[in-house]
Write an enzyme that holds these catalytic residues in place. Sequence first.
Site, mmCIF file in Angstrom:
data_model
loop_
_atom_site.group_PDB
_atom_site.id
_atom_site.type_symbol
_atom_site.label_atom_id
_atom_site.label_comp_id
_atom_site.label_asym_id
_atom_site.label_seq_id
_atom_site.Cartn_x
_atom_site.Cartn_y
_atom_site.Cartn_z
ATOM 1 N N ARG A 132 2.463 -4.513 3.322
ATOM 2 C CA ARG A 132 3.259 -3.610 1.959
ATOM 3 C C ARG A 132 4.440 -2.523 2.382
ATOM 4 O O ARG A 132 4.679 -2.104 3.624
ATOM 5 C CB ARG A 132 1.372 -2.896 2.085
ATOM 6 C CG ARG A 132 0.203 -3.711 1.260
ATOM 7 C CD ARG A 132 -0.900 -2.891 0.844
ATOM 8 N NE ARG A 132 -1.995 -3.597 0.214
ATOM 9 C CZ ARG A 132 -2.690 -3.847 1.029
ATOM 10 N NH1 ARG A 132 -2.852 -3.991 2.347
ATOM 11 N NH2 ARG A 132 -3.918 -4.893 0.708
ATOM 12 N N LYS A 157 -4.522 -0.986 3.395
ATOM 13 C CA LYS A 157 -5.699 -0.851 2.502
ATOM 14 C C LYS A 157 -7.276 -1.111 3.219
ATOM 15 O O LYS A 157 -7.702 -1.826 3.376
ATOM 16 C CB LYS A 157 -5.722 -0.786 1.239
ATOM 17 C CG LYS A 157 -4.542 -0.319 0.275
ATOM 18 C CD LYS A 157 -4.427 -0.913 -0.736
ATOM 19 C CE LYS A 157 -3.284 -0.212 -1.260
ATOM 20 N NZ LYS A 157 -3.372 -0.850 -3.067
ATOM 21 N N HIS A 219 7.133 -4.633 -4.148
ATOM 22 C CA HIS A 219 6.143 -5.599 -4.051
ATOM 23 C C HIS A 219 6.188 -6.884 -4.702
ATOM 24 O O HIS A 219 5.685 -7.585 -4.354
ATOM 25 C CB HIS A 219 5.577 -4.951 -5.870
ATOM 26 C CG HIS A 219 3.537 -5.403 -5.688
ATOM 27 N ND1 HIS A 219 3.239 -5.838 -4.953
ATOM 28 C CD2 HIS A 219 3.138 -6.492 -6.899
ATOM 29 C CE1 HIS A 219 1.562 -6.329 -5.732
ATOM 30 N NE2 HIS A 219 1.616 -6.496 -6.371
ATOM 31 N N ARG A 222 6.012 -8.777 -1.652
ATOM 32 C CA ARG A 222 4.577 -9.722 -1.335
ATOM 33 C C ARG A 222 4.405 -11.188 -1.978
ATOM 34 O O ARG A 222 4.016 -11.816 -1.585
ATOM 35 C CB ARG A 222 3.702 -7.961 -1.497
ATOM 36 C CG ARG A 222 4.536 -7.509 0.250
ATOM 37 C CD ARG A 222 3.351 -6.127 -0.400
ATOM 38 N NE ARG A 222 1.568 -6.157 -0.675
ATOM 39 C CZ ARG A 222 1.061 -7.123 0.031
ATOM 40 N NH1 ARG A 222 0.529 -6.971 1.047
ATOM 41 N NH2 ARG A 222 -0.893 -7.060 -0.424
ATOM 42 N N HIS A 246 -6.019 -8.468 1.567
ATOM 43 C CA HIS A 246 -6.565 -8.319 0.191
ATOM 44 C C HIS A 246 -7.982 -8.327 0.705
ATOM 45 O O HIS A 246 -8.787 -8.696 1.481
ATOM 46 C CB HIS A 246 -5.759 -9.252 -0.956
ATOM 47 C CG HIS A 246 -4.551 -9.680 -0.684
ATOM 48 N ND1 HIS A 246 -4.072 -10.371 -1.736
ATOM 49 C CD2 HIS A 246 -3.774 -8.159 -1.644
ATOM 50 C CE1 HIS A 246 -3.033 -9.533 -2.165
ATOM 51 N NE2 HIS A 246 -3.166 -8.733 -1.630
ATOM 52 N N TYR A 255 -1.174 -12.581 -7.137
ATOM 53 C CA TYR A 255 -0.332 -13.029 -6.640
ATOM 54 C C TYR A 255 1.108 -14.134 -6.909
ATOM 55 O O TYR A 255 2.069 -14.389 -6.511
ATOM 56 C CB TYR A 255 0.062 -12.923 -4.832
ATOM 57 C CG TYR A 255 -0.201 -11.180 -5.257
ATOM 58 C CD1 TYR A 255 -1.435 -10.127 -5.685
ATOM 59 C CD2 TYR A 255 0.678 -10.304 -4.145
ATOM 60 C CE1 TYR A 255 -1.339 -8.708 -5.339
ATOM 61 C CE2 TYR A 255 0.450 -9.444 -3.158
ATOM 62 C CZ TYR A 255 -0.232 -8.770 -4.555
ATOM 63 O OH TYR A 255 -0.485 -7.277 -4.003
#
Length: 272
Positions: A132, A157, A219, A222, A246, A255
């Site tokens: 990220r 995250k 983004h 990714r 994730h 994605y």
Amino acid sequence: MTHFDYLEQYLVTHITYSKQTIKGYRSDLRQMKKFFVEWSVKSLQAYFDQLIHQYKPATAMRRYHALMALGNELVRAKRIKVNPMKQVRPIVHQQIQQREHHPLEETIQTIRQISHPTYRLFFELISQTGLRFMETRLLSIEDIQFATLTLLVRHGKGRRLRTVPLGEGLVSKLRTFLEGRKTGLVFQSVRGKAINEQSARDALRKQSLATRGRSLHPHDLRVSFATYLYQTGNQKLLEIQRLLGHGSSRTTEGYILTEETKLQQIIDALSV
């Protein structure tokens, strides 16, 4: 201090969220407060039942995931025992992905034309690891394992740590770029601080517009990385999920893009 006040303070001091994420989360909190929504299953469910009839699906879904994350923070801070969002019916928007596809090889070639050496390597690292934006911005030199060609990601995250592989060519570029530095941030300003977020984004956008006539965002890198691994590398979805950090395979599935979506062509043929 109310839950809203705590979360406002939490967002202001959070180092791993981008400015755009913080802006979005604060907007979600203001909307929640405006409609007198409480941190209870009943109140939140009524709020989202109303939300899906008034807003676009993408807005409702984004707000759902934002409040889920903020509810988790309230639990972590021991302000509430259980996140009520986990009992709110999930918002699912079933649609065929028709987003613009950016082939990874072309994307990397575009990145390598960025004149600023720091931004050039910054985005090359993202495009070849799937990190990220903020994970890369806060990356420390100590987290690069040169001997094993791996990278430890500490600022993911959900407080999830993960290790990702590095290509030999990229490792060589990192060695040269660091010029013997052993500590501190990998990508830093002349003052030793983290690089400017907006300046980095602008460098990528301007180069992609000049080279390809299309704007690239961090983004997108990714998404291109995930799509390349799935289509060209034949990697399993679970492995890609772990590489991207994730928490759910559903996120990873979103994605994966096709190089050309033919559904519109098929539908158009029927309507002649």
